[in-house]
Design a protein around this motif. Sequence first.
Motif, PDB file in Angstrom:
ATOM      1  N   ASN A 113       0.827  -1.290   0.015  1.00 29.00           N
ATOM      2  CA  ASN A 113      -0.099  -0.004   0.102  1.00 29.00           C
ATOM      3  C   ASN A 113       0.802   1.292   0.042  1.00 29.00           C
ATOM      4  O   ASN A 113       0.266   2.166  -0.586  1.00 29.00           O
ATOM      5  CB  ASN A 113      -0.949   0.009   1.258  1.00 29.00           C
ATOM      6  CG  ASN A 113      -1.943  -0.968   1.015  1.00 29.00           C
ATOM      7  OD1 ASN A 113      -2.367  -1.492  -0.141  1.00 29.00           O
ATOM      8  ND2 ASN A 113      -2.594  -1.463   2.124  1.00 29.00           N
ATOM      9  N   ASP A 114       2.033   1.295   0.861  1.00 33.56           N
ATOM     10  CA  ASP A 114       3.018   2.251   0.727  1.00 33.56           C
ATOM     11  C   ASP A 114       4.249   2.029   0.656  1.00 33.56           C
ATOM     12  O   ASP A 114       5.046   1.799   1.557  1.00 33.56           O
ATOM     13  CB  ASP A 114       2.578   3.137   2.005  1.00 33.56           C
ATOM     14  CG  ASP A 114       3.299   4.675   2.295  1.00 33.56           C
ATOM     15  OD1 ASP A 114       3.762   4.963   1.002  1.00 33.56           O
ATOM     16  OD2 ASP A 114       3.087   5.074   3.171  1.00 33.56           O
ATOM     17  N   PRO A 115       5.006   1.822  -0.377  1.00 35.53           N
ATOM     18  CA  PRO A 115       6.063   1.452  -0.705  1.00 35.53           C
ATOM     19  C   PRO A 115       7.246   2.271  -0.229  1.00 35.53           C
ATOM     20  O   PRO A 115       8.353   2.117   0.187  1.00 35.53           O
ATOM     21  CB  PRO A 115       6.328   1.128  -2.150  1.00 35.53           C
ATOM     22  CG  PRO A 115       5.097   1.308  -2.862  1.00 35.53           C
ATOM     23  CD  PRO A 115       4.157   1.865  -1.810  1.00 35.53           C
ATOM     24  N   ALA A 116       6.876   3.622  -0.137  1.00 38.41           N
ATOM     25  CA  ALA A 116       7.789   4.573   0.317  1.00 38.41           C
ATOM     26  C   ALA A 116       8.103   4.780   1.565  1.00 38.41           C
ATOM     27  O   ALA A 116       8.856   5.517   2.091  1.00 38.41           O
ATOM     28  CB  ALA A 116       7.427   5.888  -0.442  1.00 38.41           C
ATOM     29  N   LYS A 117       7.341   4.154   2.361  1.00 38.18           N
ATOM     30  CA  LYS A 117       7.171   4.315   3.978  1.00 38.18           C
ATOM     31  C   LYS A 117       8.254   3.828   4.538  1.00 38.18           C
ATOM     32  O   LYS A 117       9.206   4.495   5.416  1.00 38.18           O
ATOM     33  CB  LYS A 117       6.006   3.370   4.511  1.00 38.18           C
ATOM     34  CG  LYS A 117       5.796   3.533   5.810  1.00 38.18           C
ATOM     35  CD  LYS A 117       4.719   2.695   6.447  1.00 38.18           C
ATOM     36  CE  LYS A 117       4.806   2.419   7.951  1.00 38.18           C
ATOM     37  NZ  LYS A 117       3.668   1.590   8.454  1.00 38.18           N
ATOM     38  N   ASN A 118       8.803   2.810   3.838  1.00 35.47           N
ATOM     39  CA  ASN A 118      10.185   2.109   4.528  1.00 35.47           C
ATOM     40  C   ASN A 118      11.267   3.152   4.283  1.00 35.47           C
ATOM     41  O   ASN A 118      11.990   3.311   5.204  1.00 35.47           O
ATOM     42  CB  ASN A 118      10.427   0.877   3.893  1.00 35.47           C
ATOM     43  CG  ASN A 118      11.539   0.017   4.643  1.00 35.47           C
ATOM     44  OD1 ASN A 118      11.797   0.312   5.852  1.00 35.47           O
ATOM     45  ND2 ASN A 118      12.182  -0.883   3.886  1.00 35.47           N
ATOM     46  N   ILE A 119      11.526   3.943   3.007  1.00 35.39           N
ATOM     47  CA  ILE A 119      12.372   4.613   2.765  1.00 35.39           C
ATOM     48  C   ILE A 119      12.546   5.955   3.887  1.00 35.39           C
ATOM     49  O   ILE A 119      13.129   6.280   4.257  1.00 35.39           O
ATOM     50  CB  ILE A 119      12.281   4.988   1.327  1.00 35.39           C
ATOM     51  CG1 ILE A 119      12.600   3.858   0.508  1.00 35.39           C
ATOM     52  CG2 ILE A 119      13.237   6.281   1.046  1.00 35.39           C
ATOM     53  CD1 ILE A 119      12.481   4.154  -0.910  1.00 35.39           C
ATOM     54  N   ARG A 120      11.160   6.409   3.963  1.00 35.10           N
ATOM     55  CA  ARG A 120      10.810   7.552   4.945  1.00 35.10           C
ATOM     56  C   ARG A 120      11.298   7.030   6.339  1.00 35.10           C
ATOM     57  O   ARG A 120      11.895   8.143   6.991  1.00 35.10           O
ATOM     58  CB  ARG A 120       9.408   8.026   4.758  1.00 35.10           C
ATOM     59  CG  ARG A 120       8.945   8.859   3.758  1.00 35.10           C
ATOM     60  CD  ARG A 120       7.568   9.378   3.739  1.00 35.10           C
ATOM     61  NE  ARG A 120       6.544   8.479   4.357  1.00 35.10           N
ATOM     62  CZ  ARG A 120       5.969   7.617   3.543  1.00 35.10           C
ATOM     63  NH1 ARG A 120       5.873   7.657   2.156  1.00 35.10           N
ATOM     64  NH2 ARG A 120       4.960   6.958   4.079  1.00 35.10           N
ATOM     65  N   GLU A 121      11.130   6.024   6.715  1.00 38.60           N
ATOM     66  CA  GLU A 121      11.566   5.596   7.913  1.00 38.60           C
ATOM     67  C   GLU A 121      13.017   5.789   8.480  1.00 38.60           C
ATOM     68  O   GLU A 121      13.627   5.948   9.188  1.00 38.60           O
ATOM     69  CB  GLU A 121      10.755   4.498   8.461  1.00 38.60           C
ATOM     70  CG  GLU A 121       9.362   4.562   8.678  1.00 38.60           C
ATOM     71  CD  GLU A 121       8.787   2.994   9.045  1.00 38.60           C
ATOM     72  OE1 GLU A 121       9.351   2.360   9.337  1.00 38.60           O
ATOM     73  OE2 GLU A 121       7.641   3.102   9.297  1.00 38.60           O
ATOM     74  N   ILE A 122      13.650   5.085   7.181  1.00 40.87           N
ATOM     75  CA  ILE A 122      15.089   5.210   7.146  1.00 40.87           C
ATOM     76  C   ILE A 122      15.827   6.364   6.993  1.00 40.87           C
ATOM     77  O   ILE A 122      16.817   6.747   7.756  1.00 40.87           O
ATOM     78  CB  ILE A 122      15.781   4.145   5.834  1.00 40.87           C
ATOM     79  CG1 ILE A 122      15.167   2.752   6.201  1.00 40.87           C
ATOM     80  CG2 ILE A 122      17.210   4.436   5.644  1.00 40.87           C
ATOM     81  CD1 ILE A 122      15.469   2.051   5.128  1.00 40.87           C
ATOM     82  N   GLN A 123      15.287   7.507   6.526  1.00 41.43           N
ATOM     83  CA  GLN A 123      15.682   8.453   6.528  1.00 41.43           C
ATOM     84  C   GLN A 123      15.362   9.659   7.498  1.00 41.43           C
ATOM     85  O   GLN A 123      15.764  10.654   7.716  1.00 41.43           O
ATOM     86  CB  GLN A 123      15.229   9.387   5.124  1.00 41.43           C
ATOM     87  CG  GLN A 123      15.726   8.653   3.763  1.00 41.43           C
ATOM     88  CD  GLN A 123      15.237   9.375   2.571  1.00 41.43           C
ATOM     89  OE1 GLN A 123      14.031  10.059   2.498  1.00 41.43           O
ATOM     90  NE2 GLN A 123      15.893   9.034   1.228  1.00 41.43           N
TER      91      GLN A 123
END
Length: 58
Positions: free
Chosen positions: A35-45
């Motif tokens: 549903n939100d593929p960019a969520k993981n990247i936001r959490e890492i950043q």
Amino acid sequence: MSIGGVGEGPVSQFVVINKQIAEEVINSKIRDVINDPAKNIREIQRPSPFSQFLDIKI
């Protein structure tokens, strides 16, 4: 003893219940990524809460 090798005792039921809980957690994590593929990247950043204690000079 039931079909499939899982007995009716308390330990067997505990294992079955924990397996169901683990499957639901994994499925919810998969749904989150779909549903939100960019969520993981936001959490890492996201900055670490410990970064305020670190003053690294290069």
